[in-house]
Write an enzyme that holds these catalytic residues in place. Sequence first.
Site, PDB file in Angstrom:
ATOM      1  CG  HIS A  74       9.484 -27.535  11.622  1.00 25.01           C
ATOM      2  ND1 HIS A  74       9.292 -26.893  12.826  1.00 25.01           N
ATOM      3  CD2 HIS A  74      10.777 -27.968  11.617  1.00 25.01           C
ATOM      4  CE1 HIS A  74      10.426 -26.905  13.510  1.00 25.01           C
ATOM      5  NE2 HIS A  74      11.342 -27.560  12.805  1.00 25.01           N
ATOM      6  CG  ASP A  78      -0.364   0.279   2.525  1.00 23.39           C
ATOM      7  OD1 ASP A  78       0.881   0.395   2.609  1.00 23.39           O
ATOM      8  OD2 ASP A  78      -1.110   0.414   3.515  1.00 23.39           O
ATOM      9  CB  CYS A  95       0.910  -2.160   4.886  1.00 25.98           C
ATOM     10  SG  CYS A  95       0.829  -3.002   6.468  1.00 25.98           S
ATOM     11  CG  HIS A 116      11.138 -23.674  12.717  1.00 27.11           C
ATOM     12  ND1 HIS A 116      11.248 -23.514  14.090  1.00 27.11           N
ATOM     13  CD2 HIS A 116      12.285 -24.288  12.323  1.00 27.11           C
ATOM     14  CE1 HIS A 116      12.413 -24.014  14.506  1.00 27.11           C
ATOM     15  NE2 HIS A 116      13.062 -24.482  13.446  1.00 27.11           N
ATOM     16  CB  THR A 140       2.642  -1.617  11.028  1.00 32.35           C
ATOM     17  OG1 THR A 140       1.405  -2.164  10.529  1.00 32.35           O
ATOM     18  CG2 THR A 140       2.402  -0.234  11.621  1.00 32.35           C
TER      19      THR A 140
HETATM   20  C1  RB5 Z   1      -1.902   3.130   6.328  1.00 33.57           C
HETATM   21  O1  RB5 Z   1      -1.947   4.386   6.878  1.00 33.57           O
HETATM   22  C2  RB5 Z   1      -1.510   2.095   7.386  1.00 33.57           C
HETATM   23  O2  RB5 Z   1      -2.558   1.934   8.282  1.00 33.57           O
HETATM   24  C3  RB5 Z   1      -1.146   0.789   6.731  1.00 33.57           C
HETATM   25  O3  RB5 Z   1      -0.095   0.990   5.858  1.00 33.57           O
HETATM   26  C4  RB5 Z   1      -0.707  -0.318   7.657  1.00 33.57           C
HETATM   27  O4  RB5 Z   1       0.310   0.111   8.502  1.00 33.57           O
HETATM   28  C5  RB5 Z   1      -1.784  -1.017   8.388  1.00 33.57           C
HETATM   29  O5  RB5 Z   1      -1.547  -2.001   9.115  1.00 33.57           O
END
Ligand code: RB5
Length: 145
Positions: free
Chosen positions: A132, A7, A64, A97, A66
Amino acid sequence: MIAIGSDHGGYELKNQIIDHLRSRGMEVKDFGIYSQDSMDYPDIAKPVCKAVLSGEAEQGILICGTGIGISIAANKIKGIRAALCTDVFSAKMAKQHNNANILCLGGRVTGPELAFMIADTWIDEKFLGGRHQNRIDKIHIMESE
Ligand code: RB5
């Protein structure tokens, strides 16, 4: 071939990882996003996971902000084992694993050099099988319950 997608929160790291993997001689297919416009990460998790499940790609990388949202989305798809990794040891275990077929990264969490090491480790390691595999088989049974 490696399928990759992100994203907007992972856009910059995605492009850096694509360059890195191609410099290693790997074939990479970029599923987008192709700008930093805000978008919903499930919309990119789905085509990358489908490419892996169909065999078009051997493995996939999803990014993304995080890595959390896109890993949650990917793990909703039957047959996907998506591992969010922020360190090299976890990346090694994710393949040895868990035989993770998708690596997830956080573009706002992990810097490019560490991300390259994580991706390289996960790509180069091999699944150990044995006990595993039994555990993965149990996960697959859970998918159908
Ligand atoms: C987008 O702002 C953010 O929420 C997305 O990239 C991600 O971190 C969500 O888990």
